[in-house]
Design an enzyme around this catalytic site. Structure first.
Site, PDB file in Angstrom:
ATOM      1  N   TYR A   1      -2.236  11.157  -4.233  1.00 48.76           N
ATOM      2  CA  TYR A   1      -3.633  11.288  -4.678  1.00 48.76           C
ATOM      3  C   TYR A   1      -4.580  10.267  -4.032  1.00 48.76           C
ATOM      4  O   TYR A   1      -4.143   9.290  -3.453  1.00 48.76           O
ATOM      5  CB  TYR A   1      -3.767  11.349  -6.185  1.00 48.76           C
ATOM      6  CG  TYR A   1      -3.323  10.197  -7.063  1.00 48.76           C
ATOM      7  CD1 TYR A   1      -3.030   8.930  -6.580  1.00 48.76           C
ATOM      8  CD2 TYR A   1      -3.221  10.407  -8.435  1.00 48.76           C
ATOM      9  CE1 TYR A   1      -2.656   7.909  -7.439  1.00 48.76           C
ATOM     10  CE2 TYR A   1      -2.853   9.388  -9.305  1.00 48.76           C
ATOM     11  CZ  TYR A   1      -2.566   8.147  -8.780  1.00 48.76           C
ATOM     12  OH  TYR A   1      -2.199   7.156  -9.626  1.00 48.76           O
ATOM     13  N   GLU A   2      -5.844  10.581  -4.149  1.00 47.89           N
ATOM     14  CA  GLU A   2      -6.929   9.816  -3.503  1.00 47.89           C
ATOM     15  C   GLU A   2      -6.688   9.672  -1.990  1.00 47.89           C
ATOM     16  O   GLU A   2      -7.043   8.664  -1.375  1.00 47.89           O
ATOM     17  CB  GLU A   2      -7.140   8.477  -4.212  1.00 47.89           C
ATOM     18  CG  GLU A   2      -7.527   8.720  -5.672  1.00 47.89           C
ATOM     19  CD  GLU A   2      -8.199   7.579  -6.371  1.00 47.89           C
ATOM     20  OE1 GLU A   2      -8.840   6.775  -5.688  1.00 47.89           O
ATOM     21  OE2 GLU A   2      -8.102   7.520  -7.603  1.00 47.89           O
TER      22      GLU A   2
END
Ligand code: CAA
Length: 382
Positions: free
Chosen positions: A364-365
């Site tokens: 994620y990110e």
């Protein structure tokens, strides 16, 4: 140059550590098993100001900085990675975007309740068909009089189960690439047409809320356009993620250090072949390698945080920190499970949860592959 933390940061670190040890750690396993965050704990963290660390006191924040936020992220994630991401998405993706790009009125109305802990924020960017490739997003926002009407579907929106403020990215001009035609909107949870699905069952960070969000004719006043100018959404998202990656790097450092601390405790007590397994050179060398990797990841993370605090370019530093720290978190948690053997595999010991939690830090990110795109893009290879 001095690589030691000044006393005021050590004091803050101590405060975060005590809170994490006393309040977060005892609940970590239960929250993971229940796949649900403890709302009492969330309230305590709000009351302690953990949701407003880097924001100006004039907006209700703690008036601290990114390095302090990183220290908080590491300490919370040592105890529970779900706690880390809950704070991180609120702080560095949602509230920071308003802090950086909002008008004065928007900061008063939307940043203040986020910074003083009254409200929780989330970041609604990823779509079922647009993950790493943000440009392929399809959610639209059409202007009708003094309002925008938002339609689309988002997925993997962390905090969405209990967030009050949704920072939503939608195309306001489909005739140009998304990098020019996307805009960011501030949307209150209670706006008609906004629906949050139940949380998505996941492998790790299971206590964190993470769901799909459907926007069906969601009408917001034009004043909710972040920054007041259309077409800035892609760059707002990229800037938010640059900062967010520092938080995730700190989360990964925390997961790794948390697991290593458990392993160190264990190897001193566990007796096999007539002596504590800490006495075996294989154990000592493994622990030495892992602590060295963690320190390297931590230094990269501090460098990115300090660069951001000093107003220097930090996006490549953030990508390097996240790339390294997420890899270290995965290697170290796997190594710790191995050192604990059968007990490491048992749910009773926290290293198995930490190993599951570590995986998402590579995803994620921005995935590790996206981090490499960002880093290589800075290397003048054309
Ligand atoms: N800061 C400012 N501007 C930036 C930028 C940055 N970091 N990165 C790119 N831009 C600008 C470029 O300069 C370019 O501007 P111009 O058009 O004016 O020249 C424009 O944005 C487009 O850039 P690219 O052509 O490089 O864009 P791209 O479509 O090729 O994408 C990418 C680049 C790095 C792959 C980007 O899409 C990316 O970071 N993808 C990953 C997305 C991501 O991290 N998603 C996670 C979502 S949040 C989440 O995980 C859920 C959660 O709740 C935790």
């Amino acid at each position: 140059m001095d690589f030691t933390l000044p006393q005021e940061y050590l004091d803050l670190q101590d405060l975060y550590r005590k809170f994490a040890e006393e309040k977060v750690k005892p609940l970590a396993r239960e929250m993971d098993e229940n796949e649900k965050y403890d709302m009492g704990l969330l309230q305590e963290m709000k009351d302690c100001g953990f949701f407003g660390i880097p924001f100006d006191e004039k907006y209700g924040g703690a008036g601290s900085d990114v390095l302090s936020y990183v220290l908080c992220m590491e300490e919370m994630s040592k105890a529970d990675a779900s706690t880390g991401v809950t704070i991180s998405v609120h702080t560095s993706l949602c509230a920071s975007s308003i802090d950086q790009f909002g008008t004065e009125e928007q900061k008063e109305k939307w940043l203040r309740p986020l910074a003083n802990g009254t409200k929780i924020g989330c970041f609604s960017l990823t779509e079922p068909g647009a993950g790493s490739d943000v440009s392929s997003a399809r959610t639209t926002a059409v202007k009708e009089g003094d309002e925008y009407v938002i339609n689309g579907e988002k997925i993997f929106t962390t905090n969405s189960g209990f967030a009050d403020t949704f920072l939503v990215f939608a195309l306001t001009d489909k005739s140009v690439p998304a990098s020019k035609g996307m805009s960011a909107f501030l949307v209150d949870r209670n706006t008609p047409g906004l629906t949050v699905t139940p949380d998505i069952p996941r492998m790790g960070i299971r206590a964190a809320s993470n769901a799909a969000v459907v926007y069906e004719n969601v009408r917001v006043p034009a004043e909710n356009l972040l920054g007041g100018v259309e077409g800035k959404g892609f760059k707002i998202a990229m800037k938010a993620l640059d900062g967010g990656r520092i938080g995730i790097a700190a989360q990964a450092v925390g997961i790794a250090q948390g697991a290593l601390n458990e392993a160190v405790r264990y190897v001193k007590e566990r007796v096999q072949f007539g002596r504590p397994i800490a006495a075996f050179q294989n154990t000592q060398f493994k622990l030495a390698e892992m602590q060295t990797m963690i320190d390297a990841a931590r230094l990269l993370t501090y460098r990115a945080a300090v660069a951001k605090d000093n107003g220097q370019p930090y996006n490549v530093y953030a990508a390097m920190a996240k790339l390294t720290a997420s890899d270290v978190a995965n290697q170290v948690t796997r190594g710790c499970v191995q050192l604990l053997g059968g007990y490491g595999f048992a749910r009773e010991y926290s290293v198995e949860r930490m190993m599951r939690d570590a995986k998402i830090t590579e995803i994620y990110e921005g995935t590790s592959e996206v981090m490499k795109m960002v880093i290589s893009g800075s290397m003048n290879l054309k």
